[in-house]
Write a protein that holds these residues in place. Structure first.
Motif, mmCIF file in Angstrom:
data_model
loop_
_atom_site.group_PDB
_atom_site.id
_atom_site.type_symbol
_atom_site.label_atom_id
_atom_site.label_comp_id
_atom_site.label_asym_id
_atom_site.label_seq_id
_atom_site.Cartn_x
_atom_site.Cartn_y
_atom_site.Cartn_z
ATOM 1 N N VAL A 49 -2.504 -8.425 -3.493
ATOM 2 C CA VAL A 49 -3.913 -8.060 -3.360
ATOM 3 C C VAL A 49 -4.020 -6.869 -2.423
ATOM 4 O O VAL A 49 -3.380 -6.850 -1.364
ATOM 5 N N THR A 50 -4.849 -5.914 -2.804
ATOM 6 C CA THR A 50 -5.134 -4.759 -1.954
ATOM 7 C C THR A 50 -6.627 -4.699 -1.701
ATOM 8 O O THR A 50 -7.416 -4.658 -2.640
ATOM 9 N N GLN A 51 -6.981 -4.711 -0.425
ATOM 10 C CA GLN A 51 -8.374 -4.544 -0.059
ATOM 11 C C GLN A 51 -8.551 -3.138 0.508
ATOM 12 O O GLN A 51 -7.878 -2.768 1.481
ATOM 13 N N CYS A 101 -11.657 -5.022 -3.795
ATOM 14 C CA CYS A 101 -10.425 -5.808 -3.923
ATOM 15 C C CYS A 101 -9.775 -5.479 -5.261
ATOM 16 O O CYS A 101 -10.420 -5.555 -6.310
ATOM 17 N N TYR A 132 -6.141 -6.356 -7.502
ATOM 18 C CA TYR A 132 -5.048 -7.321 -7.527
ATOM 19 C C TYR A 132 -3.965 -6.871 -8.498
ATOM 20 O O TYR A 132 -4.172 -6.036 -9.369
ATOM 21 N N GLY A 142 -5.248 -10.617 0.704
ATOM 22 C CA GLY A 142 -5.287 -9.225 1.119
ATOM 23 C C GLY A 142 -5.344 -9.146 2.630
ATOM 24 O O GLY A 142 -5.440 -10.164 3.323
#
Lengths: 115, 114
Positions: free
Chosen positions: A4-6, A23, A25, A106
């Motif tokens: 996950v990247t926030q 967000c 993913y 994240g």
């Protein structure tokens, strides 16, 4: 593997303004997606989750999120920010651990709301 | 109904010691997961127990261990503490522990290693 990247570790909005927390993913299997909120010195509270079905998910406290498979995104929104929304927000994914409970989080986005 | 209870809330230990943290899940919940939260690494999955069996384990050294009792209460143990083990340890319980089920988190135990 899932990840996950926030985008944005800190977001600041005015009271009454739109809240948008991003967000994205990565998942090799159909993902289950969650948004959690954490207030200072507290545990995590579930805001909403996407498992299957409707891609627009409504949660508590006026938050909602839309699952977009083509964009691998699950952004969190709230039309009008309130001072009490100031907290840290975590996006999480699960689903590739043999059906067992394992959340991949994240890094979190800290939301500040100013008058 | 009562939420997830973690004890103690705060703990200070010395390097080299060991520590045991406790988690009482919501009544009726059979799955208990543990997470470590640090400013540098964020939230990381430690392990998950269901009906006294460890079903899933994260990428942590063997110094981190856990167990679950027949009443679903769980403990985690960290041996030979290192400074880097200072963290907020969160326990989460869920009804059956499927990957699409909601996990309810406790308030955490803040461990400080000096």
């Amino acid at each position: 593997a899932q990840s996950v990247t926030q985008l944005g570790s800190h977001v600041s909005v005015s009271e009454g303004a739109l809240v948008l927390l991003r967000c994205n993913y990565s998942s090799s299997v159909p993902p289950y997606l969650f948004w959690y909120v954490q207030y200072p010195n507290q545990g995590l509270q579930l805001l909403l989750k996407y498992t299957t079905g409707a891609t627009l998910v409504k949660g508590i406290n006026g938050f909602e999120a839309e699952f977009k498979k083509s964009e691998t995104s699950f952004h969190l929104t709230k039309p009008s920010a309130h001072m009490s929304d100031a907290a840290e927000y975590f996006c999480a994914v699960s689903g590739d651990s043999g059906g067992y409970n394992k959340l991949i989080f994240g890094a979190g986005t800290r939301l500040a709301v100013h008058p | 109904k009562a939420g997830v209870t973690q004890t103690p809330r705060y703990l200070i230990k010395t390097r080299g010691q060991q520590v045991t943290l406790s988690c009482s899940p919501i009544s009726g919940h059979r799955s208990v997961s543990w997470y470590q939260q640090t400013p540098g690494q964020g939230l990381q999955f430690l392990f998950e127990y269901f009906s006294e069996t460890q079903r899933n384990k994260g990428n942590f050294p063997g110094r981190f261990s856990g167990r679950q009792f027949s009443n679903s209460r769980s403990e985690m143990n960290v041996s030979t503490l290192e400074l880097g083990d200072s963290a907020l340890y969160l326990c989460a319980s869920s009804l059956v522990g499927g990957s699409n089920t909601e996990a309810f988190f406790g308030q955490g135990t803040r461990l400080t290693v000096v």
